[in-house]
Design a protein around this motif. Structure first.
Motif, PDB file in Angstrom:
ATOM      1  N   HIS A 193      -7.642  -1.534  -3.494  1.00 24.68           N
ATOM      2  CA  HIS A 193      -8.943  -0.898  -3.305  1.00 24.68           C
ATOM      3  C   HIS A 193      -9.381  -0.981  -1.856  1.00 24.68           C
ATOM      4  O   HIS A 193     -10.040  -0.088  -1.327  1.00 24.68           O
ATOM      5  CB  HIS A 193      -9.986  -1.587  -4.202  1.00 24.68           C
ATOM      6  CG  HIS A 193     -11.363  -1.023  -4.110  1.00 24.68           C
ATOM      7  ND1 HIS A 193     -12.246  -1.379  -3.116  1.00 24.68           N
ATOM      8  CD2 HIS A 193     -12.005  -0.110  -4.873  1.00 24.68           C
ATOM      9  CE1 HIS A 193     -13.378  -0.712  -3.285  1.00 24.68           C
ATOM     10  NE2 HIS A 193     -13.256   0.059  -4.346  1.00 24.68           N
ATOM     11  N   ASP A 194      -9.013  -2.084  -1.199  1.00 23.57           N
ATOM     12  CA  ASP A 194      -9.437  -2.341   0.183  1.00 23.57           C
ATOM     13  C   ASP A 194      -8.519  -1.598   1.154  1.00 23.57           C
ATOM     14  O   ASP A 194      -7.660  -2.181   1.785  1.00 23.57           O
ATOM     15  CB  ASP A 194      -9.391  -3.835   0.455  1.00 23.57           C
ATOM     16  CG  ASP A 194      -9.890  -4.162   1.862  1.00 23.57           C
ATOM     17  OD1 ASP A 194     -11.104  -4.162   2.058  1.00 23.57           O
ATOM     18  OD2 ASP A 194      -9.042  -4.390   2.745  1.00 23.57           O
ATOM     19  N   ALA A 254      -7.680  -4.714  -6.977  1.00 21.01           N
ATOM     20  CA  ALA A 254      -8.584  -5.253  -5.952  1.00 21.01           C
ATOM     21  C   ALA A 254      -7.937  -5.178  -4.570  1.00 21.01           C
ATOM     22  O   ALA A 254      -8.593  -4.804  -3.580  1.00 21.01           O
ATOM     23  CB  ALA A 254      -8.963  -6.690  -6.290  1.00 21.01           C
ATOM     24  N   VAL A 255      -6.676  -5.495  -4.508  1.00 20.94           N
ATOM     25  CA  VAL A 255      -5.966  -5.506  -3.216  1.00 20.94           C
ATOM     26  C   VAL A 255      -5.810  -4.087  -2.686  1.00 20.94           C
ATOM     27  O   VAL A 255      -5.982  -3.830  -1.498  1.00 20.94           O
ATOM     28  CB  VAL A 255      -4.590  -6.209  -3.382  1.00 20.94           C
ATOM     29  CG1 VAL A 255      -3.696  -5.923  -2.205  1.00 20.94           C
ATOM     30  CG2 VAL A 255      -4.804  -7.712  -3.563  1.00 20.94           C
ATOM     31  N   ARG A 295       0.827  -1.211   0.000  1.00 24.36           N
ATOM     32  CA  ARG A 295       0.000   0.000   0.000  1.00 24.36           C
ATOM     33  C   ARG A 295       0.860   1.259   0.000  1.00 24.36           C
ATOM     34  O   ARG A 295       0.550   2.228  -0.690  1.00 24.36           O
ATOM     35  CB  ARG A 295      -0.931  -0.005   1.215  1.00 24.36           C
ATOM     36  CG  ARG A 295      -2.094  -0.972   1.038  1.00 24.36           C
ATOM     37  CD  ARG A 295      -2.841  -1.211   2.323  1.00 24.36           C
ATOM     38  NE  ARG A 295      -4.000  -2.078   2.087  1.00 24.36           N
ATOM     39  CZ  ARG A 295      -4.542  -2.882   2.973  1.00 24.36           C
ATOM     40  NH1 ARG A 295      -4.043  -2.937   4.210  1.00 24.36           N
ATOM     41  NH2 ARG A 295      -5.571  -3.634   2.671  1.00 24.36           N
TER      42      ARG A 295
END
Lengths: 103, 103
Positions: B100-101, B97-98, B34
């Motif tokens: 986004h969370d 996807a990873v 991240r």
């Protein structure tokens, strides 16, 4: 009175991304998810895996506790399905990315 | 003669989905990903983690060996970056996807 018995289903809102990624990061569990990708419920026994029944049960349980699949007993059958819609809502794009890699 | 030294970089074509999912399924490693998501290379030391330096090094190495990040030594700095474009090509939608969370 129905003959259906839901097996304890986790609340996906309480499942974090790490838990789902851990559940998916195993070749047998990925294979289960791929075979369930069609979306319809199927008895566990119809998922074809190259592992013993007890190993398969362990993997089904791991997926269920991570919120990836749901299961319901119907007589002697344990029906299993992918919680695709709920997963798509909780982790947008994740299942599509995982299922895209089929080759 | 440059002062840059690439650290052995894996061929993403040879990395399978399970390996990448395993690399991503850890809270510290997700945090590294991240923080690198902005796309620019940064020295390892600038990634803020609540673990010891040796634990952090272990996690950076796991990500590197799974093809998720790349690293290059420049003098005393070890620059690190996310292999986002290559990952997007090899596993379409997965990083989105990873990442986004985030909540």
């Amino acid at each position: 009175m129905g003959a259906h018995a839901d097996i304890d289903q986790v609340d996906l809102a309480a499942v974090d991304l790490v838990t789902v990624l851990q559940a998916l990061s195993d070749p047998v569990r990925l294979e289960i998810v791929r075979q369930l990708a069609c979306g319809t419920a199927m008895p566990c026994g119809q998922v074809r895996l190259d592992v013993t029944k007890s190993t398969a049960s362990h993997h089904f349980k791991t997926l269920r506790l991570a919120g990836v699949i749901a299961q319901q007993d119907e007589g002697t059958r344990r029906n299993t399905w992918l919680r695709r819609e709920e997963l798509d809502e909780r982790f947008p794009g994740l299942m599509q990315a995982v299922l895209h890699d089929r080759d």
